[in-house]
Design a protein around this motif. Structure first.
Motif, short mmCIF file in Angstrom:
data_model
loop_
_atom_site.label_atom_id
_atom_site.label_comp_id
_atom_site.label_asym_id
_atom_site.label_seq_id
_atom_site.Cartn_x
_atom_site.Cartn_y
_atom_site.Cartn_z
N ILE A 6 0.87 -1.18 0.00
CA ILE A 6 0.00 0.00 0.00
C ILE A 6 0.90 1.23 0.00
CG2 ILE A 6 -1.77 1.30 1.24
CD1 ILE A 6 -2.60 -1.37 2.55
N GLU A 7 0.62 2.18 -0.89
CA GLU A 7 1.41 3.39 -0.98
C GLU A 7 0.49 4.59 -1.08
OE1 GLU A 7 3.18 6.78 -3.00
OE2 GLU A 7 1.64 5.52 -3.88
N THR A 8 0.76 5.59 -0.29
CA THR A 8 0.07 6.87 -0.44
C THR A 8 1.13 7.95 -0.44
OG1 THR A 8 -0.29 7.15 1.93
CG2 THR A 8 -2.06 6.11 0.70
N SER A 9 1.04 8.83 -1.40
CA SER A 9 1.93 9.98 -1.45
C SER A 9 1.05 11.22 -1.40
CB SER A 9 2.77 9.94 -2.72
OG SER A 9 1.95 10.11 -3.85
N CYS A 10 1.63 12.35 -1.67
CA CYS A 10 0.83 13.57 -1.57
C CYS A 10 -0.27 13.63 -2.62
CB CYS A 10 1.72 14.81 -1.65
SG CYS A 10 2.61 14.96 -3.20
N ASP A 11 -0.14 12.92 -3.74
CA ASP A 11 -1.16 13.05 -4.78
C ASP A 11 -1.58 11.74 -5.45
OD1 ASP A 11 1.13 12.60 -6.19
OD2 ASP A 11 0.97 14.35 -7.47
N GLU A 12 -1.28 10.60 -4.82
CA GLU A 12 -1.79 9.34 -5.35
C GLU A 12 -1.87 8.26 -4.29
OE1 GLU A 12 0.80 8.69 -8.77
OE2 GLU A 12 2.16 7.57 -7.52
N THR A 13 -2.70 7.27 -4.56
CA THR A 13 -2.90 6.12 -3.69
C THR A 13 -2.75 4.87 -4.55
OG1 THR A 13 -4.48 7.33 -2.32
CG2 THR A 13 -4.56 4.94 -2.18
N GLY A 14 -1.95 3.92 -4.10
CA GLY A 14 -1.76 2.70 -4.87
C GLY A 14 -1.74 1.46 -4.00
N VAL A 15 -2.19 0.36 -4.55
CA VAL A 15 -2.13 -0.94 -3.87
C VAL A 15 -1.70 -2.00 -4.89
CG1 VAL A 15 -3.89 -0.40 -2.15
CG2 VAL A 15 -4.56 -1.50 -4.27
N ALA A 16 -1.05 -3.04 -4.40
CA ALA A 16 -0.66 -4.15 -5.26
C ALA A 16 -0.62 -5.44 -4.44
CB ALA A 16 0.70 -3.90 -5.89
N ILE A 17 -0.89 -6.55 -5.10
CA ILE A 17 -0.75 -7.87 -4.49
C ILE A 17 0.26 -8.62 -5.34
CG2 ILE A 17 -1.88 -10.03 -3.88
CD1 ILE A 17 -4.50 -8.43 -3.65
N TYR A 18 1.29 -9.13 -4.67
CA TYR A 18 2.39 -9.81 -5.35
C TYR A 18 2.56 -11.20 -4.76
CZ TYR A 18 6.97 -10.47 -7.49
OH TYR A 18 8.01 -10.94 -8.23
N ASP A 19 2.67 -12.19 -5.63
CA ASP A 19 2.91 -13.57 -5.22
C ASP A 19 4.40 -13.82 -5.41
OD1 ASP A 19 2.63 -16.20 -4.49
OD2 ASP A 19 1.45 -16.77 -6.24
N THR A 20 5.12 -14.06 -4.32
CA THR A 20 6.58 -14.15 -4.39
C THR A 20 7.07 -15.29 -5.26
OG1 THR A 20 6.67 -15.41 -2.34
CG2 THR A 20 6.90 -13.04 -2.15
N ALA A 21 8.10 -15.01 -6.04
CA ALA A 21 8.62 -15.96 -7.02
C ALA A 21 9.36 -17.13 -6.37
CB ALA A 21 9.53 -15.23 -7.99
N PHE A 22 9.96 -16.92 -5.20
CA PHE A 22 10.77 -18.00 -4.62
C PHE A 22 9.94 -19.22 -4.23
CE2 PHE A 22 9.84 -15.54 -0.77
CZ PHE A 22 9.51 -16.53 0.13
N THR A 23 8.63 -19.08 -4.16
CA THR A 23 7.77 -20.23 -3.87
C THR A 23 7.04 -20.69 -5.13
OG1 THR A 23 5.93 -18.77 -3.27
CG2 THR A 23 7.38 -19.49 -1.48
N GLY A 24 7.58 -20.31 -6.30
CA GLY A 24 6.92 -20.68 -7.55
C GLY A 24 5.72 -19.82 -7.84
#
Length: 63
Positions: A6-24
């Motif tokens: 989750i990221e919020t800066s002064c002028d945007e909001t963002g979210v991401a879901i990442y599935d880590t590569a080391f577990t395939g």
């Protein structure tokens, strides 16, 4: 393992879901970005109170 970013800066909001590569994992599963640039352009720059309220309104629907 899935990671929620989750990221919020002064002028945007963002979210991401990442599935880590080391577990395939599959890498980036989902992401969303909401920009407040148009809202702040009316004032010639970022208005902190408006930015804060807008982050709150947009963060829950983004994830």
């Amino acid at each position: 393992m899935r990671v929620l970013g989750i990221e919020t800066s002064c002028d945007e909001t963002g979210v991401a879901i990442y599935d880590t590569a080391f577990t395939g994992g599959q890498g980036l599963l989902s992401d969303a970005l909401y920009s407040q640039i148009a809202m702040h352009a009316e004032y010639g720059g970022v208005v902190p109170e408006l930015a804060s309220r807008d982050h709150t309104r947009k963060l829950l629907p983004a994830n």
